[in-house]
Write a protein that holds these residues in place. Structure first.
Motif, PDB file in Angstrom:
ATOM      1  N   ASP A 292       3.686   6.877 -17.066  1.00  0.00           N
ATOM      2  CA  ASP A 292       4.306   7.411 -15.852  1.00  0.00           C
ATOM      3  C   ASP A 292       3.644   8.702 -15.403  1.00  0.00           C
ATOM      4  N   ILE A 293       3.745   8.967 -14.104  1.00  0.00           N
ATOM      5  CA  ILE A 293       3.427  10.291 -13.562  1.00  0.00           C
ATOM      6  C   ILE A 293       4.757  10.946 -13.209  1.00  0.00           C
ATOM      7  N   ILE A 294       4.926  12.202 -13.633  1.00  0.00           N
ATOM      8  CA  ILE A 294       6.208  12.889 -13.475  1.00  0.00           C
ATOM      9  C   ILE A 294       6.051  14.066 -12.523  1.00  0.00           C
ATOM     10  N   PHE A 295       6.875  14.069 -11.489  1.00  0.00           N
ATOM     11  CA  PHE A 295       6.944  15.163 -10.524  1.00  0.00           C
ATOM     12  C   PHE A 295       8.093  16.065 -10.940  1.00  0.00           C
ATOM     13  N   TYR A 296       7.757  17.304 -11.353  1.00  0.00           N
ATOM     14  CA  TYR A 296       8.800  18.249 -11.751  1.00  0.00           C
ATOM     15  C   TYR A 296       9.045  19.242 -10.625  1.00  0.00           C
ATOM     16  N   GLY A 297      10.221  19.138 -10.004  1.00  0.00           N
ATOM     17  CA  GLY A 297      10.572  20.015  -8.890  1.00  0.00           C
ATOM     18  C   GLY A 297      11.144  21.327  -9.375  1.00  0.00           C
ATOM     19  N   ALA A 298      10.580  22.427  -8.906  1.00  0.00           N
ATOM     20  CA  ALA A 298      10.992  23.764  -9.353  1.00  0.00           C
ATOM     21  C   ALA A 298      11.874  24.470  -8.336  1.00  0.00           C
ATOM     22  N   GLY A 299      12.453  23.719  -7.389  1.00  0.00           N
ATOM     23  CA  GLY A 299      13.309  24.354  -6.391  1.00  0.00           C
ATOM     24  C   GLY A 299      12.538  25.172  -5.390  1.00  0.00           C
ATOM     25  N   ASP A 300      11.353  24.674  -5.003  1.00  0.00           N
ATOM     26  CA  ASP A 300      10.526  25.378  -4.035  1.00  0.00           C
ATOM     27  C   ASP A 300      10.869  24.899  -2.626  1.00  0.00           C
ATOM     28  N   ALA A 301      11.580  25.748  -1.874  1.00  0.00           N
ATOM     29  CA  ALA A 301      11.984  25.364  -0.514  1.00  0.00           C
ATOM     30  C   ALA A 301      10.803  25.294   0.441  1.00  0.00           C
ATOM     31  N   SER A 302       9.652  25.826   0.039  1.00  0.00           N
ATOM     32  CA  SER A 302       8.485  25.831   0.930  1.00  0.00           C
ATOM     33  C   SER A 302       7.522  24.681   0.643  1.00  0.00           C
ATOM     34  N   LEU A 303       7.944  23.726  -0.195  1.00  0.00           N
ATOM     35  CA  LEU A 303       7.059  22.633  -0.598  1.00  0.00           C
ATOM     36  C   LEU A 303       6.952  21.597   0.528  1.00  0.00           C
ATOM     37  N   THR A 304       5.807  21.584   1.210  1.00  0.00           N
ATOM     38  CA  THR A 304       5.596  20.692   2.342  1.00  0.00           C
ATOM     39  C   THR A 304       4.375  19.813   2.086  1.00  0.00           C
ATOM     40  N   ASN A 305       4.027  19.021   3.093  1.00  0.00           N
ATOM     41  CA  ASN A 305       2.929  18.064   2.949  1.00  0.00           C
ATOM     42  C   ASN A 305       1.622  18.707   2.498  1.00  0.00           C
ATOM     43  N   GLU A 306       1.361  19.899   2.978  1.00  0.00           N
ATOM     44  CA  GLU A 306       0.129  20.595   2.592  1.00  0.00           C
ATOM     45  C   GLU A 306       0.045  20.748   1.079  1.00  0.00           C
ATOM     46  N   LYS A 307       1.150  21.191   0.453  1.00  0.00           N
ATOM     47  CA  LYS A 307       1.156  21.410  -0.992  1.00  0.00           C
ATOM     48  C   LYS A 307       1.095  20.084  -1.758  1.00  0.00           C
ATOM     49  N   LEU A 308       1.705  19.041  -1.209  1.00  0.00           N
ATOM     50  CA  LEU A 308       1.622  17.720  -1.843  1.00  0.00           C
ATOM     51  C   LEU A 308       0.189  17.198  -1.827  1.00  0.00           C
ATOM     52  N   TRP A 309      -0.537  17.498  -0.759  1.00  0.00           N
ATOM     53  CA  TRP A 309      -1.951  17.108  -0.694  1.00  0.00           C
ATOM     54  C   TRP A 309      -2.738  17.801  -1.796  1.00  0.00           C
ATOM     55  N   PHE A 310      -2.472  19.100  -2.011  1.00  0.00           N
ATOM     56  CA  PHE A 310      -3.141  19.825  -3.091  1.00  0.00           C
ATOM     57  C   PHE A 310      -2.857  19.160  -4.442  1.00  0.00           C
TER      58      PHE A 310
END
Length: 504
Positions: A111-129
């Protein structure tokens, strides 16, 4: 999805249906607030207002300053103050991707695991990174699931306003909360005109089509002299979000983005992440799993990305009054101070209430005249009408921040400027008020149910360099016809312009 803030001007006004009670009060009058005093004398509104000079504590004008009323989104001033006091301006939240299994010749066998840290600024740009870094790691295929881990907050106990948007909505303010949420838990419906008048416009989802999202309806391309008129609403059934789109768009228009809340924050994150992984050239199973348990076991760090700092998030909190940022920051404060009750918005509100009481305890403006009126903060975003603050409370907070050399520059910079930014862009427009444009910064607050609420708190610079703090809260009376919100705003603007004339 825009990289920064959602344009709230494109979102319809919201309505909250909750019981509301105001005690019977004898009002003081003030000739310095003539229009606000008149609202009170009419019997269908209550007002709390105070304007002070911060350099020496001089009261410039006052009207029932100790009366605690619903402040709506002016509550965000409290949240922003505690966030800056707690973390400073440079604090960030780091989102991480892990592999669980083994990597064999470019294939993650697991599996690949996405761990969310409660970042309200997490947008498409950061997902691309994040996802392109996974590709750079050398992974070209993932055989297991895409696991969205929301254990940072756990299962969020949301308020009634967001619960109302689970099944249907035509807003963005009721977006669901999760530590693993992306894009403010809203979806951008993008409408692009047809080349021919009368033709159907192209309707797409940003950034990618998603399995749990479908769009019905159409938008007609019209002549070039019209303005876009687009309606979008959502209904949710059996894990699917169905967006109904209708209206018109002129042929010469650029693409229009309309933002609406989705019903399931974690599922949305998983599907958007899958879209970015695929776009990065990584083959996935497309199977998504939500996990609220703390991460354990042997995990392979694959990628991480820092969100925008608190100073950046303050702009979204104040300038466009982003409720998602507000409640996410409140839950982060709670998670750090009381992990056992993480994910509970009312507990987060209690934390803010405790902070505010401590500010009052150490404030020269706490006159202890509120013995029969209780300070209440149940929501950091101010979505609930149950919050109670007085003008004096807000002045105490603004005074506290003014004398904070660490936090004040970021705090005041985040407040929108009258005539230029956010919710104050079209305020103070009459000839007798325009002298405050470019000079006054403030946070607005508005609710429409169960009574009309309009509030404004912030700072203004005087010609001699002194700073003034001001706070005005106006609430309608439930048993009386509601005063028009525009009339309330006009009264606030007119009276503040009189209290702070151009010669000051």
């Amino acid at each position: 999805m825009q990289l920064f803030f959602i344009n709230l001007n494109k979102m319809p006004s919201f309505i909250l249906i909750i019981s509301f009670y105001l005690p019977t009060i004898t009002f003081a009058q003030s000739s310095k607030f003539p229009k606000l005093s008149q609202l009170q004398q009419n019997g269908n509104a209550t007002v709390s207002a105070l304007v002070v000079k911060l350099s020496n504590g001089e009261k410039i004008a006052e009207l029932n300053s100790d009366m605690r009323l619903c402040p709506a989104s002016v509550t965000k001033l409290v949240l922003g103050a505690q966030a800056l006091d707690k973390w400073g301006t440079t604090k960030t939240f780091t989102t991480k991707l892990y592999g669980r299994g083994k990597i064999n010749k470019g294939t993650l066998e697991g599996d690949i695991i996405f761990y969310g840290a409660g970042d309200a600024s997490l947008t498409n740009e950061k997902l691309w990174f994040l996802t392109t870094d996974v590709s750079r790691y050398g992974i070209k295929k993932i055989t297991g699931k895409i696991v969205v881990n929301n254990s940072m907050f756990g299962n969020v106990l949301e308020d009634e306003n967001r619960l109302g948007g689970k099944n249907k909505s035509h807003n963005a303010y009721d977006a669901p909360l999760s530590s693993a949420a992306v894009n403010f838990s809203v979806l951008a419906i993008v409408v692009t005109p047809n080349e021919k008048i009368g033709g159907q416009a192209k309707i797409s989802l940003e950034p990618y089509p998603l399995n749990s999202i479908s769009v019905i309806g159409n938008v007609t391309t019209t002549n070039e002299n019209s303005a876009p008129q687009i309606s979008v609403s959502r209904q949710s059934k059996n894990g699917k979000d169905i967006f109904s789109v209708s209206g018109t768009i002129p042929k010469n228009s650029t693409a229009q983005r309309i933002y609406r809340s989705i019903s399931d924050a974690d599922r949305y994150t998983g599907e958007v992440l899958n879209g970015f992984l695929t776009a990065a050239g990584i083959e996935t199973s497309g199977e998504i799993q939500i996990d609220s348990k703390e991460l354990k076991g042997n995990l392979i760090p694959l990628a991480s990305v820092e969100g925008y700092p608190i100073e950046w998030q303050m702009k979204g909190l104040f300038e466009v009054s982003n409720n998602f940022i507000g409640d996410t920051l409140a839950l982060n404060l709670l998670s750090e101070s009381n992990p056992k009750n993480k994910g509970d918005l009312k507990e987060a509100g209690s934390l803010l209430e405790k902070y505010m009481k401590n500010v009052l305890k150490n404030s020269t403006w706490d006159s202890n005249q509120n013995q029969n009126s209780t300070l209440i903060i149940e929501s950091g975003s101010g979505l609930t009408p149950n919050n109670r603050l007085s003008a004096r409370d807000i002045i105490s907070l603004l005074d506290h921040m003014y004398f904070s050399g660490r936090a004040f520059p970021a705090y005041i910079n985040a407040l929108p400027i009258v005539g230029d930014e956010g919710s104050l862009k079209r305020r103070f427009t009459s000839p007798t008020e325009k002298h405050l444009q470019g000079r006054l910064r403030g946070k607005t607050g508005t609710l429409t149910e169960p009574v009309h609420v309009s509030a404004l708190g912030g700072y203004s610079r005087l010609k001699n360099g002194d700073w003034v703090a001001f706070a005005v809260i106006v609430n309608g009376v439930k048993s009386k016809p509601q005063p028009d919100l525009k009339n309330i705003r006009d009264a606030i603007d007119s009276d503040l312009a009189k209290v702070l004339p151009s010669e000051l």
